[in-house]
Design an enzyme around this catalytic site. Structure first.
Site, PDB file in Angstrom:
ATOM      1  CB  THR A 156       5.986   0.386  -1.637  1.00 44.96           C
ATOM      2  OG1 THR A 156       4.591   0.696  -1.751  1.00 44.96           O
ATOM      3  CG2 THR A 156       6.504  -0.079  -2.987  1.00 44.96           C
ATOM      4  CB  THR A 196      -0.973  -0.016   1.195  1.00 45.11           C
ATOM      5  OG1 THR A 196      -0.234  -0.175   2.416  1.00 45.11           O
ATOM      6  CG2 THR A 196      -1.971  -1.158   1.064  1.00 45.11           C
ATOM      7  N   UNK A 197       1.230   1.775   1.182  1.00 48.48           N
ATOM      8  CA  UNK A 197       1.893   3.085   1.261  1.00 48.48           C
ATOM      9  C   UNK A 197       3.386   3.015   0.933  1.00 48.48           C
ATOM     10  N   GLY A 198       4.098   4.097   1.204  1.00 42.51           N
ATOM     11  CA  GLY A 198       5.505   4.210   0.816  1.00 42.51           C
ATOM     12  C   GLY A 198       6.443   3.239   1.504  1.00 42.51           C
TER      13      GLY A 198
END
EC number: 1.21.4.2
Length: 436
Positions: A354, A349-351
């Site tokens: 990832t 999902t988010u940074g």
């Protein structure tokens, strides 16, 4: 010469607008300086002043990289600054990527001295440390009292054109740039002194650190998908209702293994997300938006794939240490191999999620099992080293779109999964993003 004009870039949280519920806000120039920009202004002293603060939501920037960057650039340009400062972003992945991207853009496009700051494990640091100065900070805003003054001090020095010292002297993250210098002792004497310390087991610092390359050979393509056993792994935090393993919402110290035998659909009654790095509403409504169990189960029945593995593995990737991510994957990869899994679909999902996901991708592929990484912030996956990458829809719902009807949303999800299977069937020799 008057004061240097400074533009400050921050995200929605530090602007005081809100958290994840406001992460999709488009760029704007604040009418008044937010408290963090006011503090930065004080720290700059008589030499400079913050004339504008540009704000952008983390998700908006991450999901609209080119548009967001172009818009922010125009806003920065409009303030006619002499210096640009972004952050500090600490270990917030999307914020770090945005801060790094816009710092580089301001430096390269506008020719203005630009500096940012973040934690060394922030994916934005890996992506931009060789292009711009990234001041090393603590991993959370608890370190603001030390991080912001250091960022202000260094930024002023850089803007004034003063000589910049080494990373150890100045506090910025190593950039991989070698600079010639003069030492009092000749090289032979220094080398012997270093060797003696090494032989004694004492600490020593090399003068010529070698780069570390950690790319993994892509797993071989699947020849017959109709016979392949496919497993799901996620850094998106999908767990049974109630989070029985108590996986942390951030900086996870564990992962879960969950049985989906006989499960055709991840309903809100039985499944949820433990992830704290984005708005959980969409994943809690339908966990298939993060891991596509419903579509893969359909494909299993249709004979498109041979089998969906009985278990999936899940952790929360936001803020999770790289070493932890590696260890998780190293452990469950042994189980995947023992179960005869042929390929893995891994979602993020988010940074920082990832980053965690891509780290697990590499560890799984070290075993020879091919993996496709479905994520929204694809530049992070590329930087970390995932080989097969498929772009997702959005950070909180990588495999879904709540604006669509259930049937339309499932069709969209199937399209992404079909592309992912195609990626697994494609022989590659280098990192590849499978676009439309």
């Amino acid at each position: 010469m008057g004061k240097l004009r400074v533009v400050h870039y921050i995200n929605q949280f530090f602007a005081g607008i809100g958290g994840e519920e406001k992460a999709d806000i488009a760029p704007f120039v604040a009418e008044e300086l937010p408290p963090i920009s006011q503090n930065l202004d004080k720290l700059l002293g008589e030499d400079a002043e913050v004339v504008a603060t540009v704000v952008c939501g983390d998700s908006f920037f991450g999901e609209n990289l080119e548009t967001a960057q172009a818009t922010v650039l125009e806003m920065v340009k409009g303030a006619s600054p002499d210096l640009f400062i972004a952050g500090p972003a600490f270990n917030a992945g999307r914020y770090g990527v945005a801060a790094g991207a816009i710092t580089k853009a301001v430096q390269d496009t506008l020719g203005i001295p630009a500096v940012t700051g973040m934690y060394i494990e922030n994916p934005g640091a890996d992506m931009y440390k060789k292009s711009v100065y990234v001041m090393s900070t603590a991993d959370s805003a608890a370190g603001m009292r030390k991080s912001l003054p250091a960022l202000a001090k260094f930024a002023l020095k850089y803007a004034k054109g003063e000589e910049i010292g080494s990373p150890a002297e100045e506090g910025y993250i190593e950039r991989g740039i070698r600079v010639n210098g003069f030492k009092e002792d000749r090289g032979a004497k220094r080398a012997v002194a270093m060797l003696v310390k090494k032989l004694k087991g004492e600490e020593f610092v090399t003068e010529y650190p070698m780069p570390v390359f950690d790319n993994v050979v892509p797993g071989r393509a699947i020849v017959n998908m109709s016979k392949a056993k496919i497993a799901i792994v996620t850094s998106g935090g999908i767990v049974p209702k109630g989070n029985p393993d108590r996986i942390e919402s951030s900086s996870a110290s564990k992962y879960g293994k969950y049985d989906i035998d006989g499960v055709d659909d991840l309903t809100s009654e039985g499944w949820e997300t433990a992830h704290g790095g984005h708005d959980p509403v969409y994943a809690n409504e339908d966990a298939d938006r993060v891991i596509p169990v419903d579509v893969l189960r359909d494909m299993e029945k249709e004979g498109v794939i041979g089998e969906l593995h009985r278990y999936f593995y899940s952790t929360t990737g936001n803020g999770t240490a790289v070493l932890s991510s590696k260890q998780f994957a190293k452990e469950f990869t042994q189980e995947l191999m023992a179960a005869g899994v042929d390929a893995v679909i891994l979602t993020s999902t988010u940074g920082t999620c990832t980053r965690c996901g891509a780290t697990m991708v590499k560890e799984i592929e070290r075993s020879g099992i091919p993996v496709v990484h479905i994520c929204t912030v694809t530049p992070i996956a590329l930087t970390v080293g995932a080989n097969r990458i498929v772009p997702a829809i959005a950070i909180p719902h990588p495999l879904g779109d709540p604006a669509l009807s259930p049937a339309e949303e499932k069709a969209l999800r199937r399209k992404i999964v079909e592309k992912s299977l195609k990626a697994l069937e494609t022989e590659i020799e280098e990192q590849t993003v499978f676009e439309d």
